[in-house]
Scaffold this active site. Sequence first.
Site, PDB file in Angstrom:
ATOM      1  CE  LYS A 177      -9.771  -0.735   4.393  1.00  0.00           C
ATOM      2  NZ  LYS A 177      -8.939   0.480   4.598  1.00  0.00           N
TER       3      LYS A 177
ATOM      4  CG  ASP B  21      -1.867  -2.333   7.614  1.00  0.00           C
ATOM      5  OD1 ASP B  21      -2.957  -2.310   8.222  1.00  0.00           O
ATOM      6  OD2 ASP B  21      -1.574  -1.525   6.711  1.00  0.00           O
TER       7      ASP B  21
ATOM      8  CD1 TRP C  79      -2.619   1.707   0.559  1.00  0.00           C
ATOM      9  CD2 TRP C  79      -1.949   1.875   2.690  1.00  0.00           C
ATOM     10  NE1 TRP C  79      -3.316   2.745   1.134  1.00  0.00           N
ATOM     11  CE2 TRP C  79      -2.917   2.876   2.446  1.00  0.00           C
ATOM     12  CE3 TRP C  79      -1.393   1.783   3.964  1.00  0.00           C
ATOM     13  CZ2 TRP C  79      -3.335   3.765   3.420  1.00  0.00           C
ATOM     14  CZ3 TRP C  79      -1.806   2.678   4.938  1.00  0.00           C
ATOM     15  CH2 TRP C  79      -2.771   3.650   4.673  1.00  0.00           C
TER      16      TRP C  79
HETATM   17  N1  PLA Z   1      -3.525  -0.441   5.442  1.00  0.00           N
HETATM   18  C1  PLA Z   1      -3.793  -0.891   4.214  1.00  0.00           C
HETATM   19  C2  PLA Z   1      -3.057  -2.068   3.711  1.00  0.00           C
HETATM   20  C3  PLA Z   1      -4.775  -0.252   3.427  1.00  0.00           C
HETATM   21  O1  PLA Z   1      -5.024  -0.720   2.206  1.00  0.00           O
HETATM   22  C4  PLA Z   1      -5.459   0.857   3.932  1.00  0.00           C
HETATM   23  C5  PLA Z   1      -6.485   1.580   3.117  1.00  0.00           C
HETATM   24  C6  PLA Z   1      -5.135   1.272   5.227  1.00  0.00           C
HETATM   25  C7  PLA Z   1      -4.165   0.604   5.957  1.00  0.00           C
HETATM   26  C8  PLA Z   1      -5.764   2.443   5.897  1.00  0.00           C
HETATM   27  O2  PLA Z   1      -7.091   2.419   5.998  1.00  0.00           O
HETATM   28  P1  PLA Z   1      -7.856   3.351   7.036  1.00  0.00           P
HETATM   29  O3  PLA Z   1      -6.895   4.341   7.567  1.00  0.00           O
HETATM   30  O4  PLA Z   1      -8.926   3.984   6.250  1.00  0.00           O
HETATM   31  O5  PLA Z   1      -8.332   2.418   8.083  1.00  0.00           O
HETATM   32  N2  PLA Z   1      -6.317   1.581   1.736  1.00  0.00           N
HETATM   33  C9  PLA Z   1      -7.327   2.169   0.837  1.00  0.00           C
HETATM   34  C10 PLA Z   1      -7.581   3.634   1.110  1.00  0.00           C
HETATM   35  C11 PLA Z   1      -8.639   1.441   0.994  1.00  0.00           C
HETATM   36  C12 PLA Z   1      -6.369   4.520   1.196  1.00  0.00           C
HETATM   37  O6  PLA Z   1      -5.468   4.452   0.356  1.00  0.00           O
HETATM   38  O7  PLA Z   1      -6.356   5.301   2.158  1.00  0.00           O
HETATM   39  C13 PLA Z   1      -6.815   1.937  -0.596  1.00  0.00           C
HETATM   40  O8  PLA Z   1      -7.549   2.271  -1.526  1.00  0.00           O
HETATM   41  O9  PLA Z   1      -5.713   1.391  -0.748  1.00  0.00           O
END
Ligand code: PLA
Length: 502
Positions: free
Chosen positions: A346, A310, A229
Amino acid sequence: MKQNKRSNCNLQGNETNLRDKIVISRKQYQIQRRKRSNKTSEHPHAFQDHFNKLLGGIRFADFPYMSIPTLTSTFVGGEMAIRRAMSGRTAVVGARSMSSWWRSVEPAPKDPILGVTEAFLADPNPDKVNVGVGAYRDDNGKPVVLECVREAERRIAGHLNMEYLPMGGSVKMVEETLKLAYGVNSELIKDKRIAAVQALSGTGACRLFADFQKRFRPDSQIYIPVPTWANHHNIWRDAHVPQKTYHYYHPESRGLDFAAMMDDIKNAPNGSFFLLHACAHNPTGVDPSEEQWREISHEFKVKGHFAFFDMAYQGFASGDPERDAKSIRIFLEDGHYFGIAQSYAKNMGLYGQRVGCLSVLCEDEKQAVAVKSQLQQLARPMYSNPPVHGALIVSTILSDPDLKKVWLKEVKVMADRIIGMRTALRGNLEKLGSPLSWQHITNQIGMFCYSGLTPEQVDRLTNEFHIYMTRNGRISMAGVTTGNVEYLATAIHEVTKSASTC
Ligand code: PLA
């Protein structure tokens, strides 16, 4: 002119000289002042302005609250210190200098994920499709508020006061959250061996941990999978923790590069920090098997590594939060000490409520109390204490067995719809006669499909078909519906049919 002068001035001077200059200047100023008549009405910043001439255009009128030692140490502390000092002066600086304050600020690059949403919203085309951000949609493409959440809100309504939560957040919410990760009957919870605080969703939990790591293991680094991510890099960068990477995805097989991953784990210095995705790896949708998790856990034990999980998608991989916690349970069986970032964005659809949890498993209760107090101390100057509403929704749902059952059902519905869309997308591509293999769409799990589309192919999808996704080819399957899956497949086929692989 003045602005140029200021930005050009050399601030990295010799401390003694600078202090002397300031002290001498003050004396000269006082002598001059005494010479003047008492009737002279002085500008309140006259003393500081006097320094301007000495120090190449820095306007000390901007810093009337600073004593001479502070001024001296600030200005010999380099440009960064200057910026800090100036940013704290918003209220008292005269309008004449304001235009120059942020001259050196360049626009930040667009966020690779949230920037896609911005571009999607700006597109007036009625057929546009957003499979960028990982936000769940129903089959009509609409955002979903879970029924259990609506019910919790009804129960809360009118009963909520607006007091601060403690620095560590809602004790009840944290307790229920730990049960999800560590198991309902976890001895560790009963023995109070887990230091845990409510966090600003998964991002906040990761960041709090990164700051904690930096504070108490200042020389450590973090091993991050390739790919991961995108925000993981930002989080540990901003916490000033050096980053290393470890192999994870194998592009040719579109699966896990397990052998290379294990090599990296073995070759890392003993006692290294590793970031692991507990389930539904983002962006690849590729998770280690149970057997592979056991091997990973074993090697971590041998090497004395610290695992930071995570877990942003518990329930979204298999539809069952218990099953999705398997990696963590394996590490528990092996007696590791690790940390977990949990998020309800989510799996409870509480994206904007920013509710999550950071936990660190400790040797005993005493250590857990100490660690928790330090996590709270990190939180205090950042946001003081976390927001109350989302935490109350979560604790209301999870502490009522009936409501929890409703939630579990709804998580399963969301995960199943995504799994159904994987089959539909692959099926449509095959029906169109695509010469490429799309098996990986159904092999991968969780919210995302790591399609293999190149950045150029993604650009074509966006420019020619108004389909928005991240340029690494990640498709948020949560944005695919029975209404748009055919259109999506046709567009993907169009941009890939002449490629030998995708
Ligand atoms: N960790 C991972 C691996 C994630 O994919 C995301 C969210 C988070 C943490 C953080 O989520 P939160 O802070 O909202 O609880 N990833 C999303 C959104 C869904 C983003 O980038 O913020 C994504 O589209 O990858």
